[in-house]
Each structure stands twice: as structure tokens, then as C-alpha cells.
Design a protein around this motif. Sequence first.
Motif, PDB file in Angstrom:
ATOM      1  N   PHE A 114      -6.907 -23.570   5.633  1.00 32.63           N
ATOM      2  CA  PHE A 114      -7.386 -22.898   4.315  1.00 32.63           C
ATOM      3  C   PHE A 114      -8.098 -21.499   4.534  1.00 32.63           C
ATOM      4  CE2 PHE A 114      -6.842 -27.546   3.494  1.00 32.63           C
ATOM      5  CZ  PHE A 114      -6.259 -27.588   2.345  1.00 32.63           C
ATOM      6  N   THR A 115      -7.561 -20.662   3.722  1.00 33.23           N
ATOM      7  CA  THR A 115      -8.473 -19.153   3.816  1.00 33.23           C
ATOM      8  C   THR A 115      -9.694 -19.419   2.686  1.00 33.23           C
ATOM      9  OG1 THR A 115      -7.355 -18.314   1.843  1.00 33.23           O
ATOM     10  CG2 THR A 115      -6.318 -17.998   3.880  1.00 33.23           C
ATOM     11  N   ILE A 116     -10.483 -18.217   2.882  1.00 31.74           N
ATOM     12  CA  ILE A 116     -11.786 -18.217   2.168  1.00 31.74           C
ATOM     13  C   ILE A 116     -11.413 -18.044   0.581  1.00 31.74           C
ATOM     14  CG2 ILE A 116     -13.877 -16.781   1.768  1.00 31.74           C
ATOM     15  CD1 ILE A 116     -13.543 -15.755   4.509  1.00 31.74           C
ATOM     16  N   GLU A 117     -10.211 -17.706   0.161  1.00 25.60           N
ATOM     17  CA  GLU A 117      -9.966 -17.502  -1.218  1.00 25.60           C
ATOM     18  C   GLU A 117      -9.659 -18.736  -1.613  1.00 25.60           C
ATOM     19  OE1 GLU A 117     -10.341 -14.758  -2.984  1.00 25.60           O
ATOM     20  OE2 GLU A 117     -11.034 -13.510  -1.242  1.00 25.60           O
ATOM     21  N   ASP A 118      -8.866 -19.510  -0.801  1.00 23.34           N
ATOM     22  CA  ASP A 118      -8.445 -20.736  -1.119  1.00 23.34           C
ATOM     23  C   ASP A 118      -9.725 -21.610  -1.532  1.00 23.34           C
ATOM     24  OD1 ASP A 118      -5.654 -20.109  -1.045  1.00 23.34           O
ATOM     25  OD2 ASP A 118      -5.721 -21.097   0.894  1.00 23.34           O
ATOM     26  N   VAL A 119     -10.738 -21.690  -0.751  1.00 26.09           N
ATOM     27  CA  VAL A 119     -12.079 -22.355  -0.647  1.00 26.09           C
ATOM     28  C   VAL A 119     -12.714 -21.891  -2.290  1.00 26.09           C
ATOM     29  CG1 VAL A 119     -14.044 -22.820   0.130  1.00 26.09           C
ATOM     30  CG2 VAL A 119     -12.064 -22.784   1.472  1.00 26.09           C
ATOM     31  N   LYS A 120     -12.949 -20.669  -2.445  1.00 29.46           N
ATOM     32  CA  LYS A 120     -13.727 -20.043  -3.682  1.00 29.46           C
ATOM     33  C   LYS A 120     -12.824 -20.485  -4.922  1.00 29.46           C
ATOM     34  CE  LYS A 120     -15.589 -15.972  -1.627  1.00 29.46           C
ATOM     35  NZ  LYS A 120     -15.648 -14.361  -1.895  1.00 29.46           N
ATOM     36  N   SER A 121     -11.260 -20.687  -4.800  1.00 28.97           N
ATOM     37  CA  SER A 121     -10.555 -21.185  -6.022  1.00 28.97           C
ATOM     38  C   SER A 121     -10.954 -22.474  -6.392  1.00 28.97           C
ATOM     39  CB  SER A 121      -9.069 -20.676  -5.643  1.00 28.97           C
ATOM     40  OG  SER A 121      -8.339 -21.440  -6.632  1.00 28.97           O
ATOM     41  N   VAL A 122     -10.982 -23.308  -5.031  1.00 29.75           N
ATOM     42  CA  VAL A 122     -11.195 -24.767  -5.384  1.00 29.75           C
ATOM     43  C   VAL A 122     -12.544 -25.022  -6.031  1.00 29.75           C
ATOM     44  CG1 VAL A 122     -11.506 -26.802  -4.246  1.00 29.75           C
ATOM     45  CG2 VAL A 122      -9.550 -25.459  -3.692  1.00 29.75           C
ATOM     46  N   LEU A 123     -13.622 -24.333  -5.493  1.00 30.15           N
ATOM     47  CA  LEU A 123     -15.114 -24.372  -6.154  1.00 30.15           C
ATOM     48  C   LEU A 123     -14.997 -24.012  -7.408  1.00 30.15           C
ATOM     49  CD1 LEU A 123     -17.240 -23.093  -2.863  1.00 30.15           C
ATOM     50  CD2 LEU A 123     -16.916 -25.478  -3.699  1.00 30.15           C
ATOM     51  N   ASP A 124     -14.266 -22.749  -7.667  1.00 30.41           N
ATOM     52  CA  ASP A 124     -14.339 -22.319  -9.127  1.00 30.41           C
ATOM     53  C   ASP A 124     -13.909 -23.566 -10.126  1.00 30.41           C
ATOM     54  OD1 ASP A 124     -15.577 -19.957  -8.343  1.00 30.41           O
ATOM     55  OD2 ASP A 124     -13.794 -18.732  -8.369  1.00 30.41           O
ATOM     56  N   GLN A 125     -12.817 -24.135  -9.696  1.00 29.51           N
ATOM     57  CA  GLN A 125     -12.082 -24.918 -10.420  1.00 29.51           C
ATOM     58  C   GLN A 125     -13.024 -26.213 -10.732  1.00 29.51           C
ATOM     59  OE1 GLN A 125      -8.586 -26.221  -9.207  1.00 29.51           O
ATOM     60  NE2 GLN A 125      -8.013 -27.578 -10.704  1.00 29.51           N
ATOM     61  N   VAL A 126     -13.786 -26.645  -9.626  1.00 23.21           N
ATOM     62  CA  VAL A 126     -14.744 -27.854  -9.743  1.00 23.21           C
ATOM     63  C   VAL A 126     -15.898 -27.214 -10.700  1.00 23.21           C
ATOM     64  CG1 VAL A 126     -16.179 -29.229  -8.526  1.00 23.21           C
ATOM     65  CG2 VAL A 126     -14.046 -28.871  -7.495  1.00 23.21           C
ATOM     66  N   THR A 127     -16.415 -26.168 -10.607  1.00 24.97           N
ATOM     67  CA  THR A 127     -17.434 -25.832 -11.432  1.00 24.97           C
ATOM     68  C   THR A 127     -17.197 -25.769 -12.768  1.00 24.97           C
ATOM     69  OG1 THR A 127     -18.455 -24.446  -9.591  1.00 24.97           O
ATOM     70  CG2 THR A 127     -19.230 -24.049 -11.614  1.00 24.97           C
ATOM     71  N   ASP A 128     -16.093 -25.234 -13.175  1.00 28.29           N
ATOM     72  CA  ASP A 128     -15.513 -25.165 -14.363  1.00 28.29           C
ATOM     73  C   ASP A 128     -15.557 -26.758 -15.201  1.00 28.29           C
ATOM     74  OD1 ASP A 128     -15.408 -22.290 -14.192  1.00 28.29           O
ATOM     75  OD2 ASP A 128     -13.310 -22.333 -13.689  1.00 28.29           O
TER      76      ASP A 128
END
Length: 278
Positions: free
Chosen positions: A254-268
Motif C-alpha cells: 500500500f502507498t501513502i495515498e492509499d492509507v490517507k484515502s482509507v483513513l478519510d473514508q473511515v473518518t467520514d
Amino acid sequence: MSQGTTPWGPTPAGPTPAGTTPESERDTEFQEHEKILSPDFLSVAQITDLLTEDVDGVQEKLRIFLNFKNLETCLKDAILLDYYVSGFLWARRMDFSVIQYSKFMTLLAMLLQNLKTLHMSLEDSIKWLGEVMAEIGPNHSRKSEEWNIFDVKQANAIIDYIKISLFQHYKLYEFMFYSAREEIVIGTEQVIEVVKPAGGPFPEPLEEGISCDIYSTFIEPPTTLDREMKGLDQEQGPEESQPETSDVDPSFGFTIEDVKSVLDQVTDDILIGIQFQD
């Protein structure tokens, strides 16, 4: 030959019956007297030997003379030995002569023999004792005083002693001779298991016995098979006890962008859930 007289003159001489002379009559009476209380219970040599011993020595010598071998297990032999030892020691206090010792000990033995073999009652034993004492004791009708083995004082003392030593306990002696005792009183049987040689399933004999479980758990050396199994358990034990771990990083690929995307989705998703609750 003897010759007598009649009114018609002297009678012809005739043969004198054999054994009617005073000397022969005396010999016959002496021989009959010697048969009283015969044969002797103890010989002169045995009595002389006993007179040199103390109490323990008298008991040991009489045990040998009477052939008593099982005093510790045979109650009858122990009672008889005590009977004769007590009688001999009493006679020693009376200061008897050797012939008096002999006749007194024979008297004690014959009283028991009459009880054992003839089943003589107490009354008959008392009568028999009176007849014997009349023969070996003082008698005013006796021609020779040298045949009086015991004087009046000794004869009375003997009767008194027999009264308290035998007659007073006559029922007990009857029980000893006639009553059979149970086997368990005189002996016991024990079954003993012989220990098998070393290397078998049984432990070696110990001074103090312990249970088989304790022996096999703490004392008995393990067999070759047990040692091998224990070694395998020790080798496998640490691997099984440790939790399974993996050296692979779970974020690998996984890249850093993938991790940020998952975190944003969980936060939303969390924020939307909170708004609906309000």
C-alpha cells in the motif's frame, strides 16, 4: 530242716520253706520298699549337678534333662518346667539329702502322670499321696527306721507344699492336659510375597514400605522409553507454547495515498453516524 513237738513226741524233721528265714524276709521287704516311687525321675548324677547351680542354672539344666525345646511357643512345656523347677528349689530350702531329692521329685512327677494318664481325680490323688507317704514317711510299725526316707516334719512339709502347688490348682492342670486350645493361640500363618529380581515391575525391598504410586513417581528410575518420550516433549514444548507470529508487514503493498484515502473514508463514516444520532 525244722523239728517240732506234739503230745505224742517229736515230729519228724521237715524241709523249711524257702525264703522264710529272718534274713530272707528282710531282703524281700527291702526289695518291695525299693520299688516305691521307682524308677527315679532324676538320676543321682543329675541331682548332684543341679545342686551346684543357681536358680537360672537349675531351670536351664532341667530344661535339658526333660528335653523341653519349645518353651517360647509351647505353654504346656513352660508350665511343666516351672512346676519341676519350683519343686526342686523348695526341696533345696528343706536341705534334703540326695535320696530325698530323688524320691520327692519322683513323687511330683507321678502325681502329674496319674492325672495325665489315669485321669485321676483330686480325691483319688489325695488318697494316693497318703498311701505313698505312709510308705516313705515315718511308720511306727516298720521294723527298720533306716527305711524312713522322710521324718514327720519333712512328711508334713511335703504334703503342705503339694497342697498349695498342685492340689490348689488341680483344675488348671486338668485343663492343660485335657482341653485342646485353638490353633491361633499357639501359632499363626503368614503369606510372604518374595520380591522379584531387580529390573522387574516390583521395587527393591525397603526397611519401611511405601505405596507403589509414590515409589513409581518419585523413586523408581525412569525406563529408556520414558526418557525418550520426555526428551521429545521438551523439544516440542517451547514451539507449541509460543504464539504464531509473522514477519510480513501488514501494510506491505500500500502507498501513502492509499492509507490517507482509507483513513478519510473511515473518518467520514464516523462523522455521518454522529450527525444521524443528533
